[in-house]
Design an enzyme around this catalytic site. Structure first.
Site, PDB file in Angstrom:
ATOM      1  CE  LYS A  31      12.667  46.665 -38.361  1.00  0.00           C
ATOM      2  NZ  LYS A  31      14.117  46.422 -38.543  1.00  0.00           N
ATOM      3  NE  ARG A  59      15.955  53.101 -36.890  1.00  0.00           N
ATOM      4  CZ  ARG A  59      14.780  52.913 -37.480  1.00  0.00           C
ATOM      5  NH1 ARG A  59      14.137  51.778 -37.344  1.00  0.00           N
ATOM      6  NH2 ARG A  59      14.261  53.895 -38.215  1.00  0.00           N
TER       7      ARG A  59
END
Lengths: 304, 257
Positions: A239, A273
């Site tokens: 991210k 995740r």
């Protein structure tokens, strides 16, 4: 459900940490779970389009299951703003594919990455076990779908963001307090809607409605969330908060991702995740053993 | 006098929980369980567990195996893994043994083997110092054998830890003939031959079992024993030998009693 009834159902009290149920399986505390990402999109941020066609997506499922994924997360819409994907198209991208994965892997946990109840419904009919909503429960009917199918539900913190929007000068008096407030309120709504207590998961949602400082603070203070006793999912993989922290482009964020993964694992997160399943599996298993939750695979050194 | 003896090695990995998810060497544990079961089946009045340690002394037979020096915090974790339950209460009653402190590993492992075999009779735990001379070891054996008419011995003893370049103590070529002689003596039931093992060489070869073998020799008091070898091997560079030893004729004597 009205806001008034939701308010009454707020579980301010922490729950006892216990087993997490997904599909037919039961996972005890201390057993970290890897959720492998399978994007049925042409335009997701990480390796866009590589699993857009069905054979590639199925090949990806085979690979991540072999690498140790416990959960396969199928999504049809990128998180970032972009071309509109309507409900029909989202269902087209996800539900049929979930049915194929269900046939190929009767035991593996399948989650659908969506905020829309229509998509969640189609996915659950196709065999999904978990509804992974990263957008903070904007669709009030989502929890009802989870309850109807006995599926799990992820209750995420997205601040005030609407789906597929980027944070713009977001500010919090205390970001973790807001994470706790929003996720616990959603958990209360889910309980009130009939989702079983042991199928509700909290997600602080790194980067969602957060700048990099916020995501770092949430990581640093993750124990406040895991300390509620609810199972916590973290979605850190490649991210922007990793990229900005290290000033690195997408393809060079693995080490940073794994560092954050290891901190979250240490602080008690239970679901991770991820894009890179094999590496993440190694990290969370290693941390689980350091915590004392998992014995070494094979210990002989110095013991013979 | 002794009626029977069992010989088992005492590596930490004999404790199943120390090897992690992989049992690593289940056949060694099975052999040790079989040897302990055979010892218990002989219905002795007393079982003495013997193994080498830093001191020669008696240990409280009611204090169990402590693995924490080898695996700190074993059994912690959010999964709440329960520690393995202790064995049945023992009828130790060893007046020489101060209560409290956990016994050294070989005695703890041996005591656990007796628990697992369902033994609830009298037991004593005796460590013998690593550097005790053979005569002192033999004298302890003779004293233990003299405690009663039907004493059994559980001897926890390892061969050389220098049996290969990957061995804990690296390769010492003298280890092979040393361990071969121990095995020959055990197979032949020739306990007296064990008294000839030199402490200096044993120490150099990291053969920690030497004093305990010599306690066994002293307890046998020159009698030739019948032996059954249950395991022999050195999968990690340390010589492990599991054997059951009986006094020929004892089975009949037992029957006639």
């Amino acid at each position: 459900m009205t806001d008034a009834t939701a308010g009454q159902a707020r579980p301010r009290a922490h729950r006892e940490p216990g087993a997490l149920r997904l599909g037919q399986q039961e996972f005890p505390p201390g057993r970290p779970l890897i959720m492998g990402i399978v994007n049925r999109t042409p335009d997701s941020f990480f390796r866009p389009g590589v699993t857009w066609d069905e054979p590639s997506a199925l090949e990806r499922v085979h690979q991540i299951v072999a690498e140790g994924a416990d959960i396969v997360d199928v999504g049809g819409i990128p998180a970032a703003p972009g071309a509109e994907v309507d409900v029909a198209e989202e269902i087209h991208r996800t539900a049929g594919f979930i049915a194929i994965v269900r046939d190929a892997y009767p035991e593996v946990v399948i989650s659908v990455d969506t905020w829309r109840h229509e998509t969640a419904l189609a996915a659950c009919q196709a065999g999904a076990d978990l509804i992974n909503d990263s957008w903070g429960g904007v669709d009030g009917r989502l929890a009802g779908v989870a309850a109807e199918f006995g599926a799990g539900l992820v209750c995420a913190h997205a601040g005030q963001q609407q789906p597929r929007t980027r944070p713009f000068r977001v500010a919090y008096a205390d970001v973790m307090a807001d994470v706790l407030e929003q996720t616990l309120r959603q958990a209360g709504r889910a309980l009130a809607a009939g989702v079983p207590r042991d199928r509700i998961i909290l997600d602080p949602a790194h980067d969602f409605g957060k700048n990099t400082w916020h995501s770092l603070d949430v990581t640093r203070r993750l124990a406040e969330l895991t300390g509620t006793g609810w199972p916590v999912l973290v979605s850190l993989s490649n991210k922007d908060f990793v990229g900005e922290t290290l000033n690195l482009p997408l393809e060079q964020r693995l080490a940073g991702t794994l560092a954050a993964t290891s901190v979250c694992a240490w602080l008690g997160a239970r679901i991770f995740r991820v894009h890179q399943v094999a590496e993440s599996r190694h990290v969370v298993d290693m941390v689980a053993s350091i915590r004392g939750d998992r014995p070494p695979a094979r210990a002989v050194r110095g013991l013979a | 006098m002794i009626t029977a003896a069992a010989l088992c090695p005492a590596p930490p990995l004999l404790a199943r929980e120390l090897t992690g998810a992989d049992p690593v060497i289940p056949e060694l544990r099975q052999a040790c369980h079989a040897a302990a079961a055979a010892l218990v089946a002989g219905a002795p009045d007393l079982i003495a567990v013997v193994g080498a340690a830093t001191q020669t002394r008696a240990w409280d037979p009611d204090t169990g195996l402590d693995l924490s020096p080898y695996a700190p915090a074993l059994g912690i974790g959010s999964a709440g893994t329960a520690r393995p339950a202790g064995g049945p209460a023992t009828a130790g009653c060893d007046a020489n043994a101060p209560a409290g402190a956990a016994p050294p590993l070989p005695l703890g492992l041996g005591s656990r083997l007796l628990d697992q075999a369902g033994y609830a009779g009298r037991r004593v735990l005796r460590s013998i110092g690593h550097d005790e001379p053979p005569e002192a070891c033999a004298a302890l054996g003779a004293r233990l054998a003299g405690v009663g008419p039907r004493v059994a011995l559980l001897v926890m003893a390892d061969g050389s830890a220098r049996r290969g370049v990957k061995a804990p103590g690296y390769l010492d070529p003298r280890s092979a003939p040393f361990d071969a002689e121990v095995e020959r003596a055990i197979r032949a039931g020739d306990m007296t031959a064990l008294l000839a093992l030199g402490p200096g060489l044993a120490r150099a070869l990291l053969a920690t079992g030497r004093p305990a073998w010599q306690v066994l020799a002293g307890a046998a008091d020159g009698q030739r024993l019948a032996s059954t070898i249950r395991y022999r091997g050195d999968p990690f560079g340390v010589a492990y030998l599991v054997a059951s030893l009986t006094i020929p004729g004892q089975a009949i004597a037992c029957f006639l009693r």
